[in-house]
Design an enzyme around this catalytic site. Structure first.
Site, PDB file in Angstrom:
ATOM      1  N   ASN A 208       0.933  -1.173  -0.037  1.00 58.41           N
ATOM      2  CA  ASN A 208      -0.477   0.442  -0.232  1.00 58.41           C
ATOM      3  C   ASN A 208       1.081   1.665   0.079  1.00 58.41           C
ATOM      4  OD1 ASN A 208      -2.335  -1.844   0.133  1.00 58.41           O
ATOM      5  ND2 ASN A 208      -1.555  -1.915   2.652  1.00 58.41           N
ATOM      6  N   GLU A 289      -8.170  -3.504  -3.224  1.00 56.88           N
ATOM      7  CA  GLU A 289      -8.929  -2.729  -1.871  1.00 56.88           C
ATOM      8  C   GLU A 289      -7.836  -1.412  -1.729  1.00 56.88           C
ATOM      9  OE1 GLU A 289      -5.481  -5.155   0.926  1.00 56.88           O
ATOM     10  OE2 GLU A 289      -7.584  -6.685   1.643  1.00 56.88           O
ATOM     11  N   ARG A 322       0.790  -7.978  -8.398  1.00 57.06           N
ATOM     12  CA  ARG A 322       0.444  -8.910  -7.523  1.00 57.06           C
ATOM     13  C   ARG A 322      -0.743  -9.427  -7.876  1.00 57.06           C
ATOM     14  NH1 ARG A 322      -0.296  -6.940  -2.719  1.00 57.06           N
ATOM     15  NH2 ARG A 322       0.573  -9.264  -0.828  1.00 57.06           N
ATOM     16  N   ARG A 334     -14.899 -15.168  -2.959  1.00 60.18           N
ATOM     17  CA  ARG A 334     -14.007 -14.248  -2.864  1.00 60.18           C
ATOM     18  C   ARG A 334     -12.675 -14.575  -3.607  1.00 60.18           C
ATOM     19  NH1 ARG A 334     -10.417 -11.643   1.905  1.00 60.18           N
ATOM     20  NH2 ARG A 334      -8.551 -11.462   1.665  1.00 60.18           N
ATOM     21  N   ASP A 363      -6.688 -15.264   2.120  1.00 57.48           N
ATOM     22  CA  ASP A 363      -5.110 -14.705   2.134  1.00 57.48           C
ATOM     23  C   ASP A 363      -4.460 -14.692   3.600  1.00 57.48           C
ATOM     24  OD1 ASP A 363      -4.467 -11.877   3.236  1.00 57.48           O
ATOM     25  OD2 ASP A 363      -5.561 -11.326   3.854  1.00 57.48           O
ATOM     26  N   GLU A 391       0.476 -12.688  10.484  1.00 57.55           N
ATOM     27  CA  GLU A 391      -1.058 -11.910  10.907  1.00 57.55           C
ATOM     28  C   GLU A 391      -2.296 -11.669  10.647  1.00 57.55           C
ATOM     29  OE1 GLU A 391      -2.345  -9.176   6.502  1.00 57.55           O
ATOM     30  OE2 GLU A 391      -4.500  -9.537   7.706  1.00 57.55           O
ATOM     31  N   HIS A 519     -11.376 -17.284   8.104  1.00 56.86           N
ATOM     32  CA  HIS A 519     -11.165 -15.616   8.604  1.00 56.86           C
ATOM     33  C   HIS A 519     -11.833 -15.514   8.903  1.00 56.86           C
ATOM     34  CE1 HIS A 519     -10.642 -11.793   7.275  1.00 56.86           C
ATOM     35  NE2 HIS A 519      -9.547 -12.143   6.235  1.00 56.86           N
TER      36      HIS A 519
HETATM   37  C1  GCU Z   1      -4.081  -8.086   3.922  1.00 52.44           C
HETATM   38  C2  GCU Z   1      -3.704  -7.657   5.715  1.00 52.44           C
HETATM   39  C3  GCU Z   1      -3.528  -6.035   4.194  1.00 52.44           C
HETATM   40  C4  GCU Z   1      -2.975  -5.884   3.143  1.00 52.44           C
HETATM   41  C5  GCU Z   1      -3.165  -6.855   2.056  1.00 52.44           C
HETATM   42  C6  GCU Z   1      -2.300  -7.203   0.659  1.00 52.44           C
HETATM   43  O1  GCU Z   1      -5.657  -7.731   2.951  1.00 52.44           O
HETATM   44  O2  GCU Z   1      -4.719  -7.577   6.440  1.00 52.44           O
HETATM   45  O3  GCU Z   1      -3.116  -5.325   5.262  1.00 52.44           O
HETATM   46  O4  GCU Z   1      -2.225  -4.513   2.935  1.00 52.44           O
HETATM   47  O5  GCU Z   1      -3.280  -8.447   2.832  1.00 52.44           O
HETATM   48  O6  GCU Z   1      -1.372  -8.214   1.152  1.00 52.44           O
HETATM   49  O7  GCU Z   1      -1.652  -6.429  -0.079  1.00 52.44           O
END
Ligand code: GCU
Length: 681
Positions: A208, A289, A322, A334, A363, A391, A519
Site C-alpha cells: 500500500n 483494496e 500482484r 472471493r 489471505d 497476521e 477467516h
Molecule cells: C491483507 C492485509 C493487508 C494487506 C493486504 C495485501 O489483506 O490485511 O494489510 O495490505 O493483505 O496483501 O495487499
C-alpha cells in the site's frame, strides 16, 4: 542476554564436543581468499569469525594456497590454474549464484569454496559454516549447489513514517530521517543475515505504497541502502504506486495508454538506474483494496504491468505484479476472483513481468488449499507470495513454525501437466520452462532487539530463505539446523524442541480454524476469534461470510452445487475437492457446507469432531509448554523466559479461541460438547 537474541542463527557457539573440535582443527589450518571485492572480504571475515568462535582457536589468513589443510575461497576465475583445472567440469553445472565446496584429492588436502561469482562464494561460505554449526563431517566434500529460484525477496510492508503494516516486531528498520548519510549497523546485520540464507532482494516499502518513495529526496536514501546491501548480494526493489505520475509527477492522469504517463515512468526508471545501476524493479499492488491501478482508466492488468515493464526493460528491471485482487461487486465467492481476473490474460504479459500470487486464494490463513492460479497460467511466470509475518496466526505472540505451511503448499500437486506438477515446479519455472522465477516473503522483521518479536519467529525468516533457495527442502531439516545454529546441538534439546516446532503449525490450525474453516479472526487487526462479526460494509470482510454456520450446518460450499470454485483447479484436483467423500478433511469446510451430524472419517459427527479439534489445539499448546519447561538448562535465561511467557499467552489464547468459537457455533448446532472437551468457564 538480549545480544544472543540479536545474533539470530549466526551464534557460532563454541563446539562442546572436544573430539569434534580436534577433528575440525586438524582439518582446518587457515584461510586463503582470492579476489579483492568487498564480497570476498566479507566472506573471509565471516569464515574466520565463525571458525574462531566455534573452534575456540585462532584461524590464520594465508597469502597463498601452498600449505596443507587450507580453506581456499574465491570465484573460479581468481583461483590458480591448478585448482581451476580440477574444478572445470563441476563449475559448469552451477548457475551464477551457485557454489562448489570441494576437498582436493592431492596431498595438500585443501578445501575449496568456489563459484562463478563472489556472491556464490559467500553463499558457499555460509553453507560451510552451517555444516560446522550443525556439527557435520567435512571429510571428502563434493557439494554442488545452486538456488532453484532466481528472485528470492523479502517484502517489507514498511511505511515511510516508520510504522509497519501487519508488523509485530517493532517499527521499521529503515530510518528514513537519518538516511542517506547515516548507515545504521543494523542494515549491515540485516544484509548479512539474509545473505546467510540466500535471500537476494528486498522490497523496502509497503504494497500500500506512498508515491513519495519515488521522489529524488527518497531515492537518494534508497541508493544508500542499496549500496550497503550490494556486497551481500541483495538488490533493492520498490513498490510503485500506480498513481505516482499524478501525485509526484504533476500529471492529470496515470492512464497507461497516455504517452505522457508512459514517458514519465521511463524517465523515472532512468533516474533510478542512474543512482542504483542494479535496481531490481517494481512491486505493484493495483486495483486491490482501494489501491489505484489501470482499471481506474478502463484498462486492465496487462496494460498496467506492461507499461511499467517497458520502462524498466532497458535497464534489466522486472515488474512483480500482484494478483491479490477481490471486489465487493462480485461477492459470491472471493476465492474465485483473482483467477477470474488474471487467467484470461495468460501469455499477454511482457517477459520481464512476473505475477506474484499468494499461497492461497483468500489471505494467508493458518491453512488454505493452494491458489488455483498455480498451474492455470503456463505462459506466464508466477511467483509465490508467502507471509512470514503472522497476521492471521497470532502475530509475534504465538509460536508457529511456518515452513511446515510453506512446504505443504510447495508440495501440493496442481496436476496442470499431469501427476507431479507441484506448485514448487511451477515457481521454479521447470514445469513450464520459465527463466524468470521468484518467491516473496512478507517480512516479520522490525527494530525489536530480537528482530522478529518472538524468538521462534526467527525460524520463519530463516526457513523462508532456505525454501526460497531450494523449495524441495524438508521443513524438518530446516528446523533441525535452525535449532542447532540458534540454540544448541545437544540432542536432549534438539529432539523435543524440534517436535514442538513441527507440531506448532497444526496446533494453530486446530485452535483457530480446524477442518477447513477460515477467516474467522476478529476483523481489522485479525487477532483473536471473531466468527460472529457480520456488520462490516463489505460482505467478504465479515467472518460469517466464510463459515456460513446455521442450524443446518457449517462451511462454504465451493463445490459444483455452490460457488463452483473447485472448477478452477485441474480436473483431477477439482474432482477430489468437489466430492465430499474424497475432499481431504483438512480442507472439508473450505469446500463444503455440511450438516452438524455429518460423519467424519473417524466416526465422530462434524460437531463433535470440530469441538475435539479445538480441544486438541489447546492440548498441543499445553504440550509445547511442558516441553519448553524442561529446556531451561540448554537456553540462555532471556530467551528461555521470553518463550515461556509467550507460550503462556498462547495457551490462554488457544483456550479463548476454543471457547469463543465453540460457544458461538453451539448456538447453531444446538448440541452438547462431547466428552473430552473442557467446558468454557
Ligand atoms: C491483507 C492485509 C493487508 C494487506 C493486504 C495485501 O489483506 O490485511 O494489510 O495490505 O493483505 O496483501 O495487499
Amino acid at each position: 542476554t538480549a545480544q544472543e537474541d540479536y545474533k539470530l542463527w549466526l551464534q557460532y557457539y563454541p563446539i562442546e564436543n572436544v573430539n569434534l573440535v580436534n577433528t575440525y582443527t586438524s582439518q582446518i589450518k587457515g584461510i586463503t581468499a582470492f579476489g579483492e571485492s568487498q564480497t570476498i572480504q566479507i566472506a573471509q571475515k565471516e569464515l574466520q569469525l565463525g571458525l574462531q568462535s566455534m573452534l575456540s582457536s585462532r584461524i590464520n589468513i594465508e597469502k597463498n594456497s601452498d600449505s596443507k589443510g587450507l580453506i581456499v575461497i574465491g570465484s573460479i576465475s581468481n583461483l590458480d590454474d591448478n585448482l581451476k583445472q580440477q574444478l572445470a567440469s563441476q563449475i559448469t553445472s552451477i548457475n551464477n549464484e551457485g557454489y562448489i565446496i570441494s576437498s582436493t584429492s592431492n596431498n595438500k588436502k585443501l578445501l575449496v569454496i568456489t563459484a562463478k561469482t563472489d556472491i556464490g562464494v559467500l553463499y558457499g561460505v555460509y553453507h560451510f559454516l552451517r555444516m560446522i554449526q550443525t556439527n557435520q563431517s567435512i571429510d571428502n566434500l563434493a557439494i554442488i549447489d545452486s538456488p532453484k529460484i532466481n528472485v528470492r525477496v523479502l517484502n517489507h510492508w514498511d511505511n515511510l513514517n516508520g510504522s509497519v503494516e501487519r508488523g509485530y516486531a517493532g517499527a521499521s528498520l529503515w530510518n528514513w530521517q537519518k538516511l542517506p548519510d547515516f548507515i545504521d549497523q543494523r542494515y549491515i546485520d540485516y544484509a548479512r543475515a539474509n545473505a546467510s540464507i540466500g535471500i537476494n532482494g528486498t522490497v523496502l516499502n509497503n504494497v500500500n505504497a506512498n508515491a513519495l518513495i519515488l521522489t529524488p529526496l527518497y531515492l537518494e536514501k534508497v541508493k544508500a541502502l542499496a549500496d550497503a546491501f550490494r556486497p551481500y548480494g541483495i538488490k533493492v526493489y520498490l513498490t510503485a504506486r500506480f498513481s505516482a505520475p499524478i501525485e509526484i509527477g504533476k500529471l492529470k492522469t496515470a492512464d497507461p495508454y497516455d504517452p505522457a504517463v508512459q514517458q514519465w515512468w521511463k524517465d523515472k526508471a532512468s533516474e533510478i538506474y542512474k543512482q542504483i545501476p542494479d535496481f531490481g524493479g517494481f512491486l505493484v499492488k493495483a486495483n486491490s483494496e482501494g489501491q489505484p491501478g489501470p482499471q481506474n482508466y478502463g484498462r486492465n492488468h496487462v496494460d498496467g504491468a506492461n507499461m511499467l515493464a517497458d520502462a524498466l526493460a532497458p535497464f534489466g528491471g522486472i515488474v512483480m505484479w500482484r494478483a491479490f485482487v477481490y471486489s465487493e461487486h462480485d461477492a459470491d465467492d472471493r476465492a474465485k476472483q483473482a483467477y477470474s481476473e488474471f487467467v484470461p490474460y495468460d501469455g499477454k504479459f511482457r517477459d520481464n513481468v512476473i505475477l506474484q500470487v499468494k499461497n492461497g486464494a483468500i489471505d494467508f490463513q493458518p491453512r488454505e488449499p493452494f491458489h488455483p492460479m498455480f498451474g492455470a497460467m503456463p505462459k506466464t511466470p508466477l511467483m509465490m507470495e508467502f507471509q512470514i509475518t503472522q497476521e492471521y496466526l497470532g502475530f509475534s505472540t504465538h509460536l508457529v513454525y511456518l515452513p511446515k505451511l510453506y512446504q505443504e503448499v510447495l508440495e501440493a500437486d496442481t496436476y496442470s501437466k499431469g501427476k507431479g506438477s507441484t506448485v514448487a515446479k511451477i515457481i521454479e519455472g521447470s514445469l513450464d520452462q520459465h527463466k524468470l522465477t521468484g518467491i516473496a516473503g512478507v517480512a516479520n522483521i522490525g527494530n525489536d532487539l530480537n528482530w522478529t518479536g518472538h524468538p521462534f519467529a526467527q525460524a520463519n525468516w530463516y526457513g523462508f530463505g532456505r525454501l526460497a533457495w531450494n523449495p524441495s527442502l524438508d521443513s524438518e531439516t530446516i528446523a533441525n539446523e535452525w535449532l542447532r545454529m540458534t540454540f544448541s546441538n545437544n540432542p536432549n534439546f534438539v529432539s523435543p524442541v524440534l517436535k514442538m516446532m513441527l507440531d506448532s503449525r497444526e496446533a494453530v490450525v486446530n485452535y483457530m480454524t480446524p477442518l477447513g474453516l477460515h477467516h474467522i479472526m476478529d476483523t481489522g487487526h485479525h487477532y483473536g476469534p471473531g466468527p460472529w462479526v457480520s456488520d462490516l460494509s463489505r460482505p467478504e470482510w465479515n467472518p460469517v461470510y466464510y463459515h456460513k454456520a446455521d442450524n443446518n450446518g457449517i462451511g462454504f460450499d465451493r463445490s459444483s452445487t455452490g460457488s463452483n470454485a473447485t472448477a478452477q483447479y485441474a480436473p483431477e484436483v477439482a474432482k477430489q475437492y468437489n466430492n465430499v467423500a474424497t475432499c481431504p478433511e483438512i480442507n472439508l469446510l473450505w469446500f463444503h457446507h455440511l450438516p452438524w451430524d455429518y460423519k467424519l472419517k473417524n466416526g465422530e459427527t462434524l460437531w463433535n469432531g470440530l469441538a475435539l479439534k479445538y480441544q486438541e489445539g489447546v492440548n498441543q499448546v499445553t504440550t509445547m509448554q511442558t516441553t519448553w519447561e524442561k529446556m531451561k538448562s540448554y537456553v540462555d535465561e532471556n530467551r528461555f523466559k521470553e518463550v515461556q511467557m509467550l507460550l503462556h499467552i498462547q495457551q490462554k489464547e488457544a483456550k479463548w479461541w476454543r471457547d469463543a468459537c465453540l460457544l458461538y457455533f453451539q448456538q447453531f448446532s444446538g448440541k452438547e460438547l462431547p466428552k473430552g472437551v473442557e467446558k468454557p468457564v
